[in-house]
Design an enzyme around this catalytic site. Structure first.
Site, short mmCIF file in Angstrom:
data_model
loop_
_atom_site.label_atom_id
_atom_site.label_comp_id
_atom_site.label_asym_id
_atom_site.label_seq_id
_atom_site.Cartn_x
_atom_site.Cartn_y
_atom_site.Cartn_z
N SER A 32 0.82 -1.21 0.00
CA SER A 32 0.00 0.00 0.00
C SER A 32 0.86 1.26 0.00
O SER A 32 1.71 1.43 0.87
CB SER A 32 -0.89 0.04 1.25
OG SER A 32 -1.86 -0.95 1.19
N HIS A 63 -3.77 0.43 -4.56
CA HIS A 63 -3.18 -0.70 -5.27
C HIS A 63 -3.63 -0.62 -6.72
O HIS A 63 -4.80 -0.84 -7.03
CB HIS A 63 -3.66 -2.03 -4.66
CG HIS A 63 -3.00 -2.36 -3.36
ND1 HIS A 63 -1.93 -3.23 -3.27
CD2 HIS A 63 -3.24 -1.94 -2.10
CE1 HIS A 63 -1.57 -3.33 -2.00
NE2 HIS A 63 -2.34 -2.56 -1.27
N HIS A 87 -5.43 -9.57 -1.47
CA HIS A 87 -5.48 -9.85 -0.04
C HIS A 87 -6.60 -10.84 0.26
O HIS A 87 -7.64 -10.84 -0.40
CB HIS A 87 -5.75 -8.57 0.76
CG HIS A 87 -4.79 -7.45 0.50
ND1 HIS A 87 -4.90 -6.61 -0.57
CD2 HIS A 87 -3.68 -7.05 1.19
CE1 HIS A 87 -3.91 -5.72 -0.54
NE2 HIS A 87 -3.15 -5.97 0.51
N TYR A 89 -8.53 -10.56 2.77
CA TYR A 89 -9.71 -9.80 3.23
C TYR A 89 -10.58 -9.30 2.07
O TYR A 89 -11.72 -8.92 2.29
CB TYR A 89 -9.32 -8.64 4.15
CG TYR A 89 -8.50 -7.53 3.52
CD1 TYR A 89 -9.07 -6.63 2.61
CD2 TYR A 89 -7.16 -7.35 3.84
CE1 TYR A 89 -8.33 -5.62 2.04
CE2 TYR A 89 -6.41 -6.34 3.28
CZ TYR A 89 -7.00 -5.47 2.38
OH TYR A 89 -6.26 -4.48 1.80
N GLU A 90 -10.05 -9.30 0.86
CA GLU A 90 -10.86 -8.89 -0.29
C GLU A 90 -11.87 -9.98 -0.66
O GLU A 90 -12.70 -9.77 -1.55
CB GLU A 90 -9.96 -8.57 -1.49
CG GLU A 90 -9.09 -7.33 -1.28
CD GLU A 90 -8.13 -7.11 -2.44
OE1 GLU A 90 -8.51 -6.44 -3.40
OE2 GLU A 90 -6.97 -7.60 -2.37
N ALA A 117 2.84 -2.33 3.90
CA ALA A 117 2.65 -1.30 4.91
C ALA A 117 2.24 -2.03 6.18
O ALA A 117 1.45 -2.97 6.12
CB ALA A 117 1.54 -0.34 4.48
N MET A 215 -1.70 -7.21 7.03
CA MET A 215 -2.75 -8.10 6.50
C MET A 215 -2.33 -8.80 5.21
O MET A 215 -3.19 -9.18 4.42
CB MET A 215 -4.02 -7.28 6.25
CG MET A 215 -4.48 -6.46 7.44
SD MET A 215 -5.83 -5.36 6.97
CE MET A 215 -5.90 -4.28 8.43
N SER A 216 -1.04 -8.94 5.00
CA SER A 216 -0.60 -9.53 3.72
C SER A 216 0.69 -10.31 3.91
O SER A 216 1.04 -10.69 5.02
CB SER A 216 -0.38 -8.41 2.70
OG SER A 216 0.74 -7.62 3.07
N ASN A 239 2.32 3.52 10.64
CA ASN A 239 1.62 4.06 11.82
C ASN A 239 2.01 3.24 13.04
O ASN A 239 2.44 2.10 12.91
CB ASN A 239 0.10 3.97 11.60
CG ASN A 239 -0.34 2.53 11.32
OD1 ASN A 239 -0.20 2.04 10.19
ND2 ASN A 239 -0.83 1.86 12.33
N HIS A 251 -6.79 4.24 6.66
CA HIS A 251 -6.09 3.86 5.43
C HIS A 251 -5.44 5.07 4.75
O HIS A 251 -4.38 4.95 4.15
CB HIS A 251 -7.08 3.16 4.49
CG HIS A 251 -6.45 2.57 3.26
ND1 HIS A 251 -5.46 1.60 3.33
CD2 HIS A 251 -6.64 2.80 1.94
CE1 HIS A 251 -5.08 1.28 2.10
NE2 HIS A 251 -5.78 1.99 1.24
#
Ligand code: HPA
Length: 276
Positions: A32, A63, A87, A89-90, A117, A215-216, A239, A251
């Site tokens: 990201s 992306h 991902h 989550y997609e 990220a 998350m990846s 962050n 995000h």
């Protein structure tokens, strides 16, 4: 998707090879906000993911969803860069998430750089710092290797003691030192997402030994390991993770940090990829 994973990877690889008409030395997956590295390549061939047989689509803001092949400036090195990844989550299966790694493997690629990220759990990490992934903890709690075993993809029970190459980490540190940058090294913990974590979850992760959270990357790294690809993992700490510092996470902030360090990241990547 229909057909075996092996067949799908062969089909995707064949299409990519036809389009780019050159041998690729290194594959890079950009996380990201880190897409700019693809623009630095020369003699680019750009393939939107929707054109590649069996590839999924990028649905996440930040992306782009295209494969960019090109030459690393002032070198003979050819690089294939994923500007955006898939991902879990997609809603994609891990077979879909990791198909690009299978395709790279089918193209004969042996060198991989995974970037992402991530939220910083280690209190010594600051926003905008980079962390080399020394190891990971798969709190997604699902393996991309689950399912009927196909020997052509690699071993049934692959070893995971060095998913992220020690040699590549050393190379990355040397490359960073050249531009006066110091890199952290730590453990990346992957969750399914897409919601960010609660402060209580982050405290748990800290106890479990995580330095950064995202998350990846982990499914891709596991598949790469099974295929015998040498992998470097680089996290941009966009962050402080939930509860490490005051305030919410969003995000837009994650994306903005990518843009803020973009120039430094591109320089670092160029130097790393040249040495792999
Ligand atoms: N948590 C999970 N994933 C992330 C974060 C985070 O704080 N920052 C960027 N990706």
């Amino acid at each position: 998707m229909t057909g075996s994973i092996f067949d799908r990877a062969q089909t995707s690889a064949r299409y990519i090879r036809e389009q780019i008409a050159r041998d690729i030395d290194v594959a890079v997956v950009l996380g990201s906000g880190l897409g700019a590295f693809a623009e630095t390549l020369e003699d680019k061939v750009i393939i939107p993911y929707e054109d590649i047989p069996d590839f999924a689509r990028s649905t996440v803001e930040g992306h782009s969803g295209r494969l960019v092949a090109g030459k690393l400036p002032s070198t003979p090195i050819n690089v294939a860069v994923m500007q955006g990844r898939f991902h879990y989550y997609e809603g994609y299966s891990l077979d879909e998430v990791t198909l690009p790694m299978r395709a790279f493997g089918a193209m004969g690629l042996k060198k991989l750089v995974l970037t992402n990220a991530a939220g910083g759990i280690n209190p010594n990490f600051k926003q905008g710092d980079f962390m080399l992934i020394r190891d990971h903890i798969n709190l997604m709690m699902i393996s991309p290797l689950r399912g009927k075993h196909d020997k052509r993809l690699g071993e049934r029970f692959p070893d995971m003691t060095e998913v992220y190459s020690k040699e590549y980490r050393q190379i990355a540190k040397e490359a960073a030192a050249e531009i006066g940058l110091s890199l952290h090294e730590g453990v990346y913990m992957a969750l399914q997402g897409p919601n960010y974590e609660t402060p209580a979850e982050i405290r748990m992760m800290q106890i479990l030994g995580a330095d950064a959270v995202g998350m990846s990357t982990v499914p891709e790294a596991i598949v790469a390991r099974q295929m015998g690809m040498k992998t470097l993992g680089v996290s941009l700490i966009t962050n402080a993770a939930a509860g490490i510092e005051e305030g919410p996470i969003n995000h837009a902030e994650v994306m903005e940090m990518g843009q803020r360090v973009s120039k430094q990241f591109c320089e670092l990547m160029t130097r790393i990829v040249a040495r792999l």
